[in-house]
Scaffold this active site. Structure first.
Site, PDB file in Angstrom:
ATOM      1  N   SER A 199      47.162 -14.942 -24.798  1.00 24.22           N
ATOM      2  CA  SER A 199      46.256 -14.150 -24.091  1.00 24.22           C
ATOM      3  C   SER A 199      47.240 -13.357 -22.903  1.00 24.22           C
ATOM      4  O   SER A 199      46.632 -12.356 -22.307  1.00 24.22           O
ATOM      5  CB  SER A 199      45.414 -15.025 -22.872  1.00 24.22           C
ATOM      6  OG  SER A 199      46.121 -15.731 -22.207  1.00 24.22           O
ATOM      7  N   HIS A 256      44.530 -11.822 -30.450  1.00 21.79           N
ATOM      8  CA  HIS A 256      43.882 -12.619 -29.218  1.00 21.79           C
ATOM      9  C   HIS A 256      42.344 -12.513 -29.315  1.00 21.79           C
ATOM     10  O   HIS A 256      41.578 -11.712 -29.272  1.00 21.79           O
ATOM     11  CB  HIS A 256      44.178 -11.822 -28.051  1.00 21.79           C
ATOM     12  CG  HIS A 256      43.759 -12.431 -26.799  1.00 21.79           C
ATOM     13  ND1 HIS A 256      43.205 -11.960 -25.640  1.00 21.79           N
ATOM     14  CD2 HIS A 256      43.545 -13.939 -26.291  1.00 21.79           C
ATOM     15  CE1 HIS A 256      42.936 -12.674 -24.610  1.00 21.79           C
ATOM     16  NE2 HIS A 256      42.880 -14.024 -25.192  1.00 21.79           N
ATOM     17  N   GLU A 316      41.903  -8.623 -29.600  1.00 14.04           N
ATOM     18  CA  GLU A 316      42.863  -7.712 -29.180  1.00 14.04           C
ATOM     19  C   GLU A 316      43.949  -7.769 -30.137  1.00 14.04           C
ATOM     20  O   GLU A 316      44.400  -9.112 -30.102  1.00 14.04           O
ATOM     21  CB  GLU A 316      43.124  -8.244 -27.641  1.00 14.04           C
ATOM     22  CG  GLU A 316      42.340  -7.530 -26.665  1.00 14.04           C
ATOM     23  CD  GLU A 316      42.823  -8.005 -25.442  1.00 14.04           C
ATOM     24  OE1 GLU A 316      42.535  -7.335 -24.440  1.00 14.04           O
ATOM     25  OE2 GLU A 316      43.375  -9.102 -25.321  1.00 14.04           O
ATOM     26  N   ASN A 346      42.893  -9.449 -19.608  1.00 14.24           N
ATOM     27  CA  ASN A 346      43.057 -10.110 -18.808  1.00 14.24           C
ATOM     28  C   ASN A 346      44.104  -9.249 -17.629  1.00 14.24           C
ATOM     29  O   ASN A 346      44.105  -9.529 -16.537  1.00 14.24           O
ATOM     30  CB  ASN A 346      44.095 -10.995 -19.208  1.00 14.24           C
ATOM     31  CG  ASN A 346      43.430 -12.322 -19.935  1.00 14.24           C
ATOM     32  OD1 ASN A 346      42.246 -12.368 -19.410  1.00 14.24           O
ATOM     33  ND2 ASN A 346      43.920 -12.913 -20.703  1.00 14.24           N
TER      34      ASN A 346
END
Length: 487
Positions: free
Chosen positions: A121, A142, A154, A192
């Site tokens: 992540s 991800h 992702e 993130n």
């Protein structure tokens, strides 16, 4: 080309890994699931059976479909069984040394044409790829938890990823029914990199006493329309996981907004990791706070929209009067109200009130406000059908103080060329369950409003990340009202 991925290995069958295995099996792809030992393998099988079983109960799968999905998954404790896999994706803990060691083994075991993918992540895909003799065949993929439900993937390519591979993996994600967002190898990627600074900023506001934990959670859930408040989300993600992601971001950026708040770091050190440890910011079975009694005195209302709000109070049985006769003075405002205090006969009776949406009222106490006055206004707000969020009289109070820097980060990300506006919006809507992406939110609020709010935050806190992004300043100066007006 996604059709060439017919056998997929998944290493690590915790909640995330088992969910990823289920995604591939649901798409008709044979899966080899690998765990470290028999006990972990049994837990992984349990995750798969529980998840598909819940889908049957909810009517999303038939028993026959569930059997077919489980039948496509072969479970093993041997990495050697991945020798003929077309793609192997790891879902082991977010520790670089673990991932590098695993990729060294996978590079030795897997056929030369196999693609090796990491579900990291935040860690560097490039650093992981460098462990292997096939760095061009290593990529990030991800998923978001729970993987069978969340639609975003992702896809992260590096400077040395083989030409066309990111597109093939994006096509594979579409085959799974997901929406891929393809980006380069930058710490935190899209979601993130935008989410964790917002969560960390919430922890800073709590530590600075701007508002309470429950007040901040309530404000962002009901006022900003987010699925969860920041502290409930931190507990769900895991405080240790959040701390590690912030550490990765800080090592890359050296930006203060990525430095974990002490209140977060202390909880991790104390083993308060969130739901998985029984408590993080929230604890189980906490008592509900007692409701405050509304003021029964005379109320004066100041500020734009004061007449309408006074009428609302009158309809609820309150008596509104001029300031000189008031026992409580409510100033409707989106900015600090303490500057009004010197002109009042009783400055301790002044409370700021910021209405956020149609459910929340931020109740702002100045340095002079009497505690009993603030509590009475909270009760009054509750009586007219709003949820009070007590806070200090600080720039942008709570919701805007958290929302505007997040939007600012999104503008910086777009301006850097890292991702498109649509990809950023899709990532935050699909990866976090937000009703709107940051650029959709910016257009709704107005670029000038957000720019002015950031200027106010920067003037008060002097943190560089609060200064409006240069692109935002330029667009407002050029008279652009929304990103929809751009090509």
């Amino acid at each position: 080309m996604a059709g060439s991925f017919e056998t997929v290995g998944v290493v690590g069958l915790g909640t995330m890994g088992a969910g990823i295995a289920e995604c591939f099996a649901r798409a008709g792809i044979a899966v080899i699931g690998v765990e470290a030992g028999p006990e972990a393998l049994t837990r992984g099988r349990g995750h798969l059976e529980d998840s598909t079983g819940r889908a049957v109960v909810k009517g999303r799968l038939s028993e026959a479909e569930r059997s077919e999905i489980l039948g496509r998954v072969t479970l093993t404790t041997s990495l050697e069984d991945l020798a003929d896999a077309d793609l192997v994706i790891e879902a082991v803990p977010e520790v670089m040394v673990f991932k590098r060691a695993l990729f060294t083994d996978l590079d030795r075991i897997c056929k030369p044409s196999a693609v090796l993918a990491t579900n990291t992540s935040s860690l560097s895909v490039t650093e992981i790829a460098a462990t292997t003799g096939r760095p061009g065949r290593v990529i990030g993929m991800h998923f978001f938890n729970p993987a069978p439900v969340m639609r975003l993937v992702e896809v992260i390519h590096t400077l040395i990823t083989d030409d066309g591979l990111a597109g093939e993996v994006a096509d594979l994600a579409r085959r799974l029914g997901k929406t891929p967002v393809t980006v380069g190898d930058r710490a935190g990627f899209v979601v993130n990199r935008l989410l964790l600074p917002y969560l960390n900023h919430a922890a800073v506001l709590l530590e600075n006493g701007v508002a309470t934990r429950d007040g901040i959670d309530t404000a962002m859930r009901l006022g900003a329309g987010l699925p969860m408040g920041p502290f409930a989300l931190l507990d769900l993600i895991g405080l240790d996981t959040s701390y590690e992601v912030l550490s990765v971001l800080f090592r890359e950026s050296h930006d203060r907004r990525h430095a974990a708040a002490p209140i977060l770091r202390e909880r991790v050190a104390a083993g308060l990791l969130g739901r998985k440890s029984g408590g993080g910011f929230h604890r189980a079975a906490e008592p509900e706070p007692a409701a405050d009694e509304p003021s029964t005195g005379l109320v004066a209302v100041l500020g734009e929209g004061g007449d309408a709000f006074a009428a609302r109070l009158s309809a609820a049985g309150f008596k509104t009067v001029p300031v000189q006769d008031a026992e409580t003075v409510v100033a409707l405002s989106s900015v600090p109200v303490v500057e009004l205090a010197p002109g009042l006969p009783h400055p301790e009776r002044l409370v700021g009130l910021h209405l956020v949406g149609d459910q929340v009222a931020e109740v702002a106490s100045t340095a002079l406000t009497g505690p009993e006055v603030a509590r009475a206004v909270e009760g009054m707000v509750r009586l007219i059908g709003l949820v009070p969020v007590p806070c200090r009289d600080r720039a942008e109070f709570v919701v805007d103080a958290l929302l505007y820097p997040y939007l600012n980060d999104a503008v910086r990300m777009y301006d850097s060329g890292y991702a498109t506006r649509d990809d950023i919006d899709n990532a935050m809507r699909l990866g976090c369950g937000y009703q709107a992406g940051p650029f959709e939110t910016l257009d709704e609020l107005g670029l000038e409003t957000v720019r002015d709010g950031l200027r106010a935050l920067y003037a008060e806190y002097r943190e560089p990340f609060l200064a409006p992004a240069p692109l935002l300043e330029q667009l407002v100066a050029a008279g652009v009202r929304s990103f929809r007006d751009l090509p």
